[in-house]
Design a protein around this motif. Structure first.
Motif, PDB file in Angstrom:
ATOM      1  N   ASP A 204     113.271  29.554 146.427  1.00  0.00           N
ATOM      2  CA  ASP A 204     113.581  30.752 147.204  1.00  0.00           C
ATOM      3  C   ASP A 204     114.473  31.690 146.402  1.00  0.00           C
ATOM      4  O   ASP A 204     115.504  31.275 145.868  1.00  0.00           O
ATOM      5  CB  ASP A 204     114.294  30.365 148.506  1.00  0.00           C
ATOM      6  CG  ASP A 204     114.814  31.583 149.243  1.00  0.00           C
ATOM      7  OD1 ASP A 204     113.993  32.329 149.780  1.00  0.00           O
ATOM      8  OD2 ASP A 204     116.052  31.779 149.250  1.00  0.00           O
ATOM      9  N   TYR A 205     114.066  32.955 146.327  1.00  0.00           N
ATOM     10  CA  TYR A 205     114.867  34.008 145.705  1.00  0.00           C
ATOM     11  C   TYR A 205     115.038  35.128 146.722  1.00  0.00           C
ATOM     12  O   TYR A 205     114.102  35.882 146.989  1.00  0.00           O
ATOM     13  CB  TYR A 205     114.207  34.550 144.442  1.00  0.00           C
ATOM     14  CG  TYR A 205     114.289  33.630 143.246  1.00  0.00           C
ATOM     15  CD1 TYR A 205     115.308  33.764 142.303  1.00  0.00           C
ATOM     16  CD2 TYR A 205     113.360  32.622 143.076  1.00  0.00           C
ATOM     17  CE1 TYR A 205     115.390  32.913 141.210  1.00  0.00           C
ATOM     18  CE2 TYR A 205     113.423  31.767 141.987  1.00  0.00           C
ATOM     19  CZ  TYR A 205     114.437  31.914 141.057  1.00  0.00           C
ATOM     20  OH  TYR A 205     114.518  31.070 139.977  1.00  0.00           O
ATOM     21  N   VAL A 328     118.428  27.671 152.548  1.00  0.00           N
ATOM     22  CA  VAL A 328     119.021  28.612 153.503  1.00  0.00           C
ATOM     23  C   VAL A 328     118.409  28.449 154.888  1.00  0.00           C
ATOM     24  O   VAL A 328     119.115  28.374 155.892  1.00  0.00           O
ATOM     25  CB  VAL A 328     118.863  30.068 153.015  1.00  0.00           C
ATOM     26  CG1 VAL A 328     119.362  31.047 154.075  1.00  0.00           C
ATOM     27  CG2 VAL A 328     119.617  30.270 151.717  1.00  0.00           C
ATOM     28  N   ALA A 329     117.085  28.374 154.957  1.00  0.00           N
ATOM     29  CA  ALA A 329     116.427  28.279 156.262  1.00  0.00           C
ATOM     30  C   ALA A 329     115.146  27.469 156.223  1.00  0.00           C
ATOM     31  O   ALA A 329     114.833  26.737 157.155  1.00  0.00           O
ATOM     32  CB  ALA A 329     116.133  29.682 156.808  1.00  0.00           C
ATOM     33  N   GLY A 330     114.384  27.608 155.144  1.00  0.00           N
ATOM     34  CA  GLY A 330     113.050  27.027 155.091  1.00  0.00           C
ATOM     35  C   GLY A 330     113.000  25.523 155.230  1.00  0.00           C
ATOM     36  O   GLY A 330     112.074  24.976 155.843  1.00  0.00           O
ATOM     37  N   ASP A 331     113.995  24.799 154.674  1.00  0.00           N
ATOM     38  CA  ASP A 331     113.964  23.336 154.737  1.00  0.00           C
ATOM     39  C   ASP A 331     114.056  22.841 156.175  1.00  0.00           C
ATOM     40  O   ASP A 331     113.370  21.872 156.556  1.00  0.00           O
ATOM     41  CB  ASP A 331     115.103  22.754 153.897  1.00  0.00           C
ATOM     42  CG  ASP A 331     114.924  23.039 152.415  1.00  0.00           C
ATOM     43  OD1 ASP A 331     113.821  23.478 152.027  1.00  0.00           O
ATOM     44  OD2 ASP A 331     115.881  22.837 151.639  1.00  0.00           O
ATOM     45  N   LEU A 333     113.005  24.481 158.678  1.00  0.00           N
ATOM     46  CA  LEU A 333     111.756  24.862 159.338  1.00  0.00           C
ATOM     47  C   LEU A 333     110.618  23.918 158.959  1.00  0.00           C
ATOM     48  O   LEU A 333     109.740  23.640 159.784  1.00  0.00           O
ATOM     49  CB  LEU A 333     111.407  26.306 158.981  1.00  0.00           C
ATOM     50  CG  LEU A 333     112.443  27.356 159.419  1.00  0.00           C
ATOM     51  CD1 LEU A 333     111.982  28.754 159.051  1.00  0.00           C
ATOM     52  CD2 LEU A 333     112.714  27.256 160.917  1.00  0.00           C
ATOM     53  N   THR A 334     110.608  23.422 157.731  1.00  0.00           N
ATOM     54  CA  THR A 334     109.589  22.431 157.369  1.00  0.00           C
ATOM     55  C   THR A 334     109.774  21.152 158.181  1.00  0.00           C
ATOM     56  O   THR A 334     108.795  20.497 158.556  1.00  0.00           O
ATOM     57  CB  THR A 334     109.630  22.111 155.871  1.00  0.00           C
ATOM     58  OG1 THR A 334     110.936  21.643 155.511  1.00  0.00           O
ATOM     59  CG2 THR A 334     109.280  23.327 155.037  1.00  0.00           C
ATOM     60  N   GLU A 335     111.024  20.794 158.459  1.00  0.00           N
ATOM     61  CA  GLU A 335     111.283  19.637 159.321  1.00  0.00           C
ATOM     62  C   GLU A 335     110.754  19.880 160.732  1.00  0.00           C
ATOM     63  O   GLU A 335     110.191  18.975 161.369  1.00  0.00           O
ATOM     64  CB  GLU A 335     112.775  19.329 159.359  1.00  0.00           C
ATOM     65  CG  GLU A 335     113.331  18.789 158.049  1.00  0.00           C
ATOM     66  CD  GLU A 335     114.809  18.467 158.140  1.00  0.00           C
ATOM     67  OE1 GLU A 335     115.433  18.823 159.179  1.00  0.00           O
ATOM     68  OE2 GLU A 335     115.356  17.861 157.203  1.00  0.00           O
ATOM     69  N   LYS A 336     110.900  21.112 161.223  1.00  0.00           N
ATOM     70  CA  LYS A 336     110.383  21.435 162.564  1.00  0.00           C
ATOM     71  C   LYS A 336     108.865  21.350 162.604  1.00  0.00           C
ATOM     72  O   LYS A 336     108.273  20.919 163.601  1.00  0.00           O
ATOM     73  CB  LYS A 336     110.859  22.831 162.979  1.00  0.00           C
ATOM     74  CG  LYS A 336     112.316  22.895 163.411  1.00  0.00           C
ATOM     75  CD  LYS A 336     112.654  24.253 163.967  1.00  0.00           C
ATOM     76  CE  LYS A 336     114.087  24.284 164.492  1.00  0.00           C
ATOM     77  NZ  LYS A 336     114.290  23.371 165.637  1.00  0.00           N
ATOM     78  N   ILE A 337     108.235  21.783 161.514  1.00  0.00           N
ATOM     79  CA  ILE A 337     106.770  21.695 161.464  1.00  0.00           C
ATOM     80  C   ILE A 337     106.343  20.231 161.483  1.00  0.00           C
ATOM     81  O   ILE A 337     105.403  19.850 162.210  1.00  0.00           O
ATOM     82  CB  ILE A 337     106.235  22.403 160.205  1.00  0.00           C
ATOM     83  CG1 ILE A 337     106.505  23.903 160.300  1.00  0.00           C
ATOM     84  CG2 ILE A 337     104.745  22.142 160.044  1.00  0.00           C
ATOM     85  CD1 ILE A 337     106.140  24.675 159.050  1.00  0.00           C
ATOM     86  N   PRO A 361     118.880  34.363 158.786  1.00  0.00           N
ATOM     87  CA  PRO A 361     119.748  33.670 157.824  1.00  0.00           C
ATOM     88  C   PRO A 361     119.653  34.232 156.415  1.00  0.00           C
ATOM     89  O   PRO A 361     120.660  34.325 155.701  1.00  0.00           O
ATOM     90  CB  PRO A 361     119.252  32.215 157.881  1.00  0.00           C
ATOM     91  CG  PRO A 361     118.628  32.082 159.217  1.00  0.00           C
ATOM     92  CD  PRO A 361     118.002  33.405 159.493  1.00  0.00           C
ATOM     93  N   HIS A 362     118.447  34.631 156.006  1.00  0.00           N
ATOM     94  CA  HIS A 362     118.297  35.178 154.659  1.00  0.00           C
ATOM     95  C   HIS A 362     118.927  36.556 154.539  1.00  0.00           C
ATOM     96  O   HIS A 362     119.500  36.887 153.495  1.00  0.00           O
ATOM     97  CB  HIS A 362     116.813  35.235 154.289  1.00  0.00           C
ATOM     98  CG  HIS A 362     116.280  33.941 153.781  1.00  0.00           C
ATOM     99  ND1 HIS A 362     116.612  33.425 152.551  1.00  0.00           N
ATOM    100  CD2 HIS A 362     115.460  33.030 154.353  1.00  0.00           C
ATOM    101  CE1 HIS A 362     116.011  32.275 152.365  1.00  0.00           C
ATOM    102  NE2 HIS A 362     115.307  31.999 153.448  1.00  0.00           N
TER     103      HIS A 362
END
Length: 640
Positions: A204-205, A328-331, A333-337, A361-362
């Motif tokens: 992530d950038y 920041v946020a994506g990890d 969200l992958t757990e939620k998926i 968050p980003h």
């Protein structure tokens, strides 16, 4: 007897298939695919692959986004701990390792771990903290509390190597991967691995996933194969999960599986990915989701995220590999998926992802990055103002402030950040954008200090700095002597001028202003006076003789000089004027001022004023014997 046994086994197999078939009716593949695609878009996940298995077969597999196939290899990160725990249990089955023995009995070189046991390492209750490298492990005061630390499993990998005489990679390949038929699974330090299907992940950038080109992670004492360094695909991971659903197999006995999945000795590990309470034991998190016992492990690092979820009571398991990571946020969200897919598998409602959960968050973090960069570059952009404030000033407070800004803050960042995220190299792996922002900010602060130091040294050699007319050029340094000369001349003109036609000294407080006033006065006199019969000038307005007006002007000027300027000239200016300025004023200044003032008067007054002024001047010269001559003002130094 053998026929009965064979029939019994066949019946169990059919039962398993029927259970799987009945269970399969709880969900529909289209719903899972629709759910996954929508959540990937909301979480900005470039791609993923997934496999759903039962104890008897693979039920479903698919790849999404930019992951080409379900056989695409990716790093599984923290899921490696689960494989290491299984390998240790395998050694315990064979009597090679005992879970209750101290680590130092196998690895005497790690005496700093004291009486920490193998079981404590498996349950991550040894007190080892996440930031510790393999070479600096120690048991902290948190012993007995669950702390997810790579050091626990890196040490277990060393134990495996010590008791087997083989490298971790060799042992896992011979005793785990090959017996299970996991053809695409290997460790990052494997010498003979086929990496043809390995795909690059995304980091992530600033809220955007960017494909990385750094290859697989390299062992560095923190990321090691036993804790984070296994590579696999969803097909192989599905085979691995089937072993658990079948309560053992070629690599592990039933009792060991039972021990791994039992409730006993579970350590509270916080909130689960389902929002429920969870416990941790030997590589697995355990929780209860609406009456279903669920075992899971998740991970995200260095451009990849992964999950394995096991639901033995429903004879189903699912594994997912994502080709991106975002702390920041994506990890999250992958757990939620992953949790959402598991919920769909057991017939429950899956939680959807709000896109704002990713964006907000980003945005907040990006604003922090921007603020950091602005603060870092402010000293560079304001060097010109810094010169104006510090010009000819050597305040110790300003020196201290500059040292704090340009030395203290960046040096503190260099020392403190590794304590928070383990190391700068680790920060680059988990948050590359933060890594580069930090490097740029630190370099900017150091560079600003170096520029100030160089310019201060230059100032010390050349003198003071005069502000350049070009705002962009702050390096034009020259002498301020022209300003000093200009200020001296202005002071002399404003304070006093001396002129005398007959050798007498007479003060003129401000020659330029006085000439203008005299000319204006002459104009007034020309308007208010007229010539009488004998050539004398008579005041038209009140009938007074010009002599009275002239005497009044003379008296006023004399009083003004005597009251306002005499003491100042007597105390401060007399000697200086007499020694330095007298000749200059006699020869140069008076003629210049007279010419300048006259020209200005010609420009400002109309022809009538010029004519009247000439008449007044002519009459004054012709009749000067008839008027009382003005008193001469002689200024002599006071005895005081």
């Amino acid at each position: 007897m053998k026929k009965k046994l064979l029939a019994f086994i066949m019946a169990l197999m059919l039962l398993g298939v029927s259970v799987s078939t009945v269970y399969a009716k709880k969900y529909h593949e289209d719903k899972i695919e629709e759910y996954v695609v929508k959540q990937m878009l909301a979480a900005k996940i470039p791609g993923m692959s997934m496999s759903i298995v039962s104890s008897g077969q693979e039920v479903y597999s698919a790849s999404f986004g930019d992951v080409p196939t379900t056989t695409s290899d990716m790093e599984i990160g923290g899921l490696s701990k689960n494989f290491t725990a299984m390998a240790v249990m395998q050694l315990c089955e064979n009597g090679i390792v005992e879970a209750d023995k101290k680590v130092v009995e196998y690895l005497p070189e790690y005496s700093q771990l004291g009486d920490v046991t193998i079981k404590e390492l498996l349950n991550q209750t040894s007190g080892i903290t996440p930031e510790q490298y393999l070479g600096e492990l120690s048991s902290e005061n948190n012993r007995g509390k669950f702390i997810d630390a790579n050091g626990n499993y890196n040490i277990l990998g060393r134990v495996i190597e010590k008791v087997t005489g083989k490298s971790y990679s060799e042992y896992m390949s011979e005793k785990v991967f090959k017996p299970l038929g996991m053809k695409s699974t290997y460790t990052i330090d494997s010498a003979n691995a086929d990496t043809s299907e390995f795909i690059e992940g995304h980091n992530d950038y600033f809220g955007q996933p960017v494909k990385k080109h750094s290859g697989m992670s390299v062992s560095d004492g923190w990321i090691e194969s036993p804790s984070m360094g296994i590579v696999s695909d969803v097909k192989d991971l599905g085979i691995y999960l089937q072993m658990y659903l079948n309560a053992g197999g070629k690599v592990l006995e039933y009792d060991s599986i039972k021990e791994l999945l039992s409730k006993e000795d579970g350590i509270t590990s916080g909130e689960s990915i389902f929002g429920t309470d969870s416990t941790y034991k030997m590589g697995w998190n355990r929780t209860n989701k609406d009456g279903e016992e669920v075992y899971y492990c998740t991970s995200a690092i260095n451009g990849y995220a992964s999950s394995m979820i096991l639901i033995p009571s429903s004879d189903v398991a699912v594994t997912m590999l994502f080709d991106s990571s975002d702390i920041v946020a994506g990890d999250k969200l992958t757990e939620k998926i992953s949790a959402g897919v598991a919920c769909l598998l057991i017939g429950q409602k899956a939680e959807t992802i709000d896109a704002n959960k990713y964006l907000i968050p980003h945005i907040e973090v990006d604003l922090i990055y921007l603020l950091v960069l602005i603060c870092a570059f402010i000293p560079m952009f304001t060097i010109r103002a810094w010169f104006k404030l510090t010009k000819n000033k050597r305040s110790i407070l300003k020196v201290i402030a500059d040292c704090i800004i340009h030395i203290g803050i960046p040096t503190a960042a260099i020392l403190i950040i590794p304590r928070i995220v383990n190391s700068w190299s680790m920060l680059r792996k988990i948050m590359p954008d933060a890594f580069y922002v930090g490097i740029i900010a630190i370099c900017a602060l150091y560079a600003g200090g170096i520029v100030k130091l160089i310019l201060r040294m230059f100032i010390g050699q050349r003198g003071e700095i005069e502000e350049s007319s070009d705002d962009s050029n702050i390096d034009d340094v020259y002498s301020d002597s022209e300003d000093i000369i200009h200020d001296t001349e202005a002071e002399e003109e404003n304070e006093s001028d001396i002129i005398s036609d007959e050798g007498d000294t007479k003060e003129i407080p401000d020659i330029k202003n006085q000439v203008e006033k005299d000319m204006d006065k002459s104009a007034e006199i020309s308007n208010d006076t007229a010539l009488n019969d004998n050539g004398s000038m008579v005041d038209v307005s009140d009938g007074k003789n010009v002599n009275d007006s002239y005497e009044k002007l003379e008296d006023d000027l004399y009083e003004k000089l005597e009251d306002d300027s005499y003491e100042k000239l007597k105390d401060d200016s007399y000697e200086k004027i007499e020694d330095d300025s007298y000749e200059k004023l006699n020869n140069d200044s008076y003629e210049k001022l007279e010419d300048d003032s006259y020209e200005k008067t010609e420009e400002e007054n109309d022809e009538n004023v010029d004519r009247d002024t000439e008449i007044v001047t002519h009459n004054l010269k012709e009749d000067e014997e008839n008027y009382k001559k003005p008193k001469k003002i002689i200024l002599e130094p006071s005895d005081d």
